[in-house]
Design a protein around this motif. Structure first.
Motif, PDB file in Angstrom:
ATOM      1  N   TYR A 115       0.857  -1.183   0.000  1.00 27.38           N
ATOM      2  CA  TYR A 115       0.000   0.000   0.000  1.00 27.38           C
ATOM      3  C   TYR A 115       0.899   1.240   0.000  1.00 27.38           C
ATOM      4  O   TYR A 115       1.829   1.335   0.810  1.00 27.38           O
ATOM      5  CB  TYR A 115      -0.920   0.028   1.217  1.00 27.38           C
ATOM      6  CG  TYR A 115      -2.032  -0.989   1.149  1.00 27.38           C
ATOM      7  CD1 TYR A 115      -1.888  -2.240   1.746  1.00 27.38           C
ATOM      8  CD2 TYR A 115      -3.210  -0.714   0.475  1.00 27.38           C
ATOM      9  CE1 TYR A 115      -2.888  -3.180   1.675  1.00 27.38           C
ATOM     10  CE2 TYR A 115      -4.228  -1.645   0.399  1.00 27.38           C
ATOM     11  CZ  TYR A 115      -4.063  -2.880   1.001  1.00 27.38           C
ATOM     12  OH  TYR A 115      -5.055  -3.808   0.931  1.00 27.38           O
ATOM     13  N   TRP A 116       0.568   2.172  -0.899  1.00 28.43           N
ATOM     14  CA  TRP A 116       1.396   3.357  -1.102  1.00 28.43           C
ATOM     15  C   TRP A 116       0.550   4.616  -1.043  1.00 28.43           C
ATOM     16  O   TRP A 116      -0.618   4.613  -1.454  1.00 28.43           O
ATOM     17  CB  TRP A 116       2.083   3.293  -2.467  1.00 28.43           C
ATOM     18  CG  TRP A 116       3.087   2.189  -2.568  1.00 28.43           C
ATOM     19  CD1 TRP A 116       2.846   0.874  -2.809  1.00 28.43           C
ATOM     20  CD2 TRP A 116       4.497   2.319  -2.437  1.00 28.43           C
ATOM     21  NE1 TRP A 116       4.024   0.160  -2.823  1.00 28.43           N
ATOM     22  CE2 TRP A 116       5.057   1.029  -2.609  1.00 28.43           C
ATOM     23  CE3 TRP A 116       5.363   3.387  -2.206  1.00 28.43           C
ATOM     24  CZ2 TRP A 116       6.429   0.791  -2.541  1.00 28.43           C
ATOM     25  CZ3 TRP A 116       6.729   3.154  -2.138  1.00 28.43           C
ATOM     26  CH2 TRP A 116       7.243   1.872  -2.304  1.00 28.43           C
ATOM     27  N   GLY A 117       1.164   5.683  -0.554  1.00 26.33           N
ATOM     28  CA  GLY A 117       0.536   6.985  -0.657  1.00 26.33           C
ATOM     29  C   GLY A 117       0.725   7.549  -2.055  1.00 26.33           C
ATOM     30  O   GLY A 117       1.381   6.945  -2.908  1.00 26.33           O
ATOM     31  N   GLN A 118       0.197   8.748  -2.262  1.00 23.43           N
ATOM     32  CA  GLN A 118       0.252   9.366  -3.588  1.00 23.43           C
ATOM     33  C   GLN A 118       1.567  10.088  -3.841  1.00 23.43           C
ATOM     34  O   GLN A 118       1.876  10.437  -4.974  1.00 23.43           O
ATOM     35  CB  GLN A 118      -0.915  10.346  -3.746  1.00 23.43           C
ATOM     36  CG  GLN A 118      -0.707  11.734  -3.138  1.00 23.43           C
ATOM     37  CD  GLN A 118      -0.720  11.748  -1.620  1.00 23.43           C
ATOM     38  OE1 GLN A 118      -1.073  10.768  -0.971  1.00 23.43           O
ATOM     39  NE2 GLN A 118      -0.348  12.884  -1.028  1.00 23.43           N
ATOM     40  N   GLY A 119       2.335  10.307  -2.770  1.00 24.06           N
ATOM     41  CA  GLY A 119       3.631  10.962  -2.902  1.00 24.06           C
ATOM     42  C   GLY A 119       3.559  12.463  -2.677  1.00 24.06           C
ATOM     43  O   GLY A 119       2.515  13.091  -2.861  1.00 24.06           O
ATOM     44  N   THR A 120       4.683  13.028  -2.268  1.00 21.91           N
ATOM     45  CA  THR A 120       4.806  14.470  -2.096  1.00 21.91           C
ATOM     46  C   THR A 120       6.148  14.908  -2.667  1.00 21.91           C
ATOM     47  O   THR A 120       7.177  14.261  -2.435  1.00 21.91           O
ATOM     48  CB  THR A 120       4.664  14.882  -0.607  1.00 21.91           C
ATOM     49  OG1 THR A 120       4.653  16.312  -0.499  1.00 21.91           O
ATOM     50  CG2 THR A 120       5.780  14.322   0.263  1.00 21.91           C
ATOM     51  N   GLN A 121       6.131  15.977  -3.433  1.00 22.33           N
ATOM     52  CA  GLN A 121       7.331  16.434  -4.143  1.00 22.33           C
ATOM     53  C   GLN A 121       8.239  17.231  -3.212  1.00 22.33           C
ATOM     54  O   GLN A 121       7.788  18.159  -2.522  1.00 22.33           O
ATOM     55  CB  GLN A 121       6.940  17.311  -5.332  1.00 22.33           C
ATOM     56  CG  GLN A 121       8.115  17.896  -6.101  1.00 22.33           C
ATOM     57  CD  GLN A 121       8.865  16.863  -6.910  1.00 22.33           C
ATOM     58  OE1 GLN A 121       8.264  16.085  -7.649  1.00 22.33           O
ATOM     59  NE2 GLN A 121      10.190  16.841  -6.782  1.00 22.33           N
ATOM     60  N   VAL A 122       9.505  16.866  -3.217  1.00 24.50           N
ATOM     61  CA  VAL A 122      10.536  17.634  -2.512  1.00 24.50           C
ATOM     62  C   VAL A 122      11.531  18.129  -3.545  1.00 24.50           C
ATOM     63  O   VAL A 122      12.090  17.336  -4.311  1.00 24.50           O
ATOM     64  CB  VAL A 122      11.253  16.770  -1.456  1.00 24.50           C
ATOM     65  CG1 VAL A 122      12.458  17.513  -0.884  1.00 24.50           C
ATOM     66  CG2 VAL A 122      10.292  16.381  -0.346  1.00 24.50           C
ATOM     67  N   THR A 123      11.732  19.434  -3.573  1.00 27.00           N
ATOM     68  CA  THR A 123      12.683  20.036  -4.496  1.00 27.00           C
ATOM     69  C   THR A 123      13.683  20.855  -3.699  1.00 27.00           C
ATOM     70  O   THR A 123      13.300  21.753  -2.948  1.00 27.00           O
ATOM     71  CB  THR A 123      11.979  20.930  -5.519  1.00 27.00           C
ATOM     72  OG1 THR A 123      11.002  20.157  -6.232  1.00 27.00           O
ATOM     73  CG2 THR A 123      12.985  21.501  -6.515  1.00 27.00           C
ATOM     74  N   VAL A 124      14.958  20.531  -3.865  1.00 28.09           N
ATOM     75  CA  VAL A 124      16.030  21.245  -3.170  1.00 28.09           C
ATOM     76  C   VAL A 124      16.803  22.035  -4.218  1.00 28.09           C
ATOM     77  O   VAL A 124      17.482  21.462  -5.070  1.00 28.09           O
ATOM     78  CB  VAL A 124      16.956  20.283  -2.421  1.00 28.09           C
ATOM     79  CG1 VAL A 124      17.993  21.076  -1.618  1.00 28.09           C
ATOM     80  CG2 VAL A 124      16.159  19.361  -1.519  1.00 28.09           C
ATOM     81  N   SER A 125      16.674  23.332  -4.144  1.00 30.53           N
ATOM     82  CA  SER A 125      17.285  24.178  -5.167  1.00 30.53           C
ATOM     83  C   SER A 125      17.452  25.586  -4.634  1.00 30.53           C
ATOM     84  O   SER A 125      16.646  26.065  -3.834  1.00 30.53           O
ATOM     85  CB  SER A 125      16.409  24.203  -6.415  1.00 30.53           C
ATOM     86  OG  SER A 125      16.926  25.110  -7.372  1.00 30.53           O
ATOM     87  N   SER A 126      18.513  26.247  -5.091  1.00 28.60           N
ATOM     88  CA  SER A 126      18.717  27.640  -4.717  1.00 28.60           C
ATOM     89  C   SER A 126      18.110  28.565  -5.770  1.00 28.60           C
ATOM     90  O   SER A 126      18.151  29.787  -5.617  1.00 28.60           O
ATOM     91  CB  SER A 126      20.210  27.924  -4.559  1.00 28.60           C
ATOM     92  OG  SER A 126      20.911  27.577  -5.735  1.00 28.60           O
TER      93      SER A 126
END
Length: 126
Positions: A115-126
């Motif tokens: 069972y999986w969630g839908q996901g959440t985006q993580v963006t690491v950027s300057s």
């Protein structure tokens, strides 16, 4: 009905922090365990963190050791992933997932979760 819902992703500068949440329903953390995974474009889904009830300890992928911490709330309804000192290579969609019981693979193998969630985006950027 089993549900997992991630939240807390976003855009953060290198060196910054984020805390992801995984809200669960339809099952109890007394009987099942949760893993955190991530997937960047063009890459395979990677195991990030997992808390073993039997060993009473967390496990972390090599790339996040010392920077990420997994925990849960006392009510047993939310699992957290605290991410510190974030790097550009941490950018990905982050998922939480419920591990199969009994276990069918090592903790970092996505096939061991059903069972999986839908996901959440993580963006690491300057």
């Amino acid at each position: 009905q089993v549900q997992l819902v991630e939240s807390g992703g976003g855009l953060v500068q290198p060196g910054g922090s984020l805390r992801l949440s995984c809200g669960i329903s339809g099952f109890s953390l007394d009987y099942y365990t949760i893993g955190w995974f991530r997937q960047a474009p063009g890459k395979e889904r990677e195991g990030v963190s997992y808390f073993s009830k039997s060993a009473s300890r967390p496990y972390y992928g090599e790339s996040v050791k010392g920077r990420f911490t997994v925990s849960r709330d006392t009510a047993g309804k939310t699992v957290y992933l605290q991410m510190n000192n974030l790097r550009a290579e941490d950018s990905a969609i982050y998922y939480c997932a419920r591990r199969r019981a009994p276990f069918t693979s090592t903790w970092h193998d996505p096939s061991g979760y059903n069972y999986w969630g839908q996901g959440t985006q993580v963006t690491v950027s300057s």
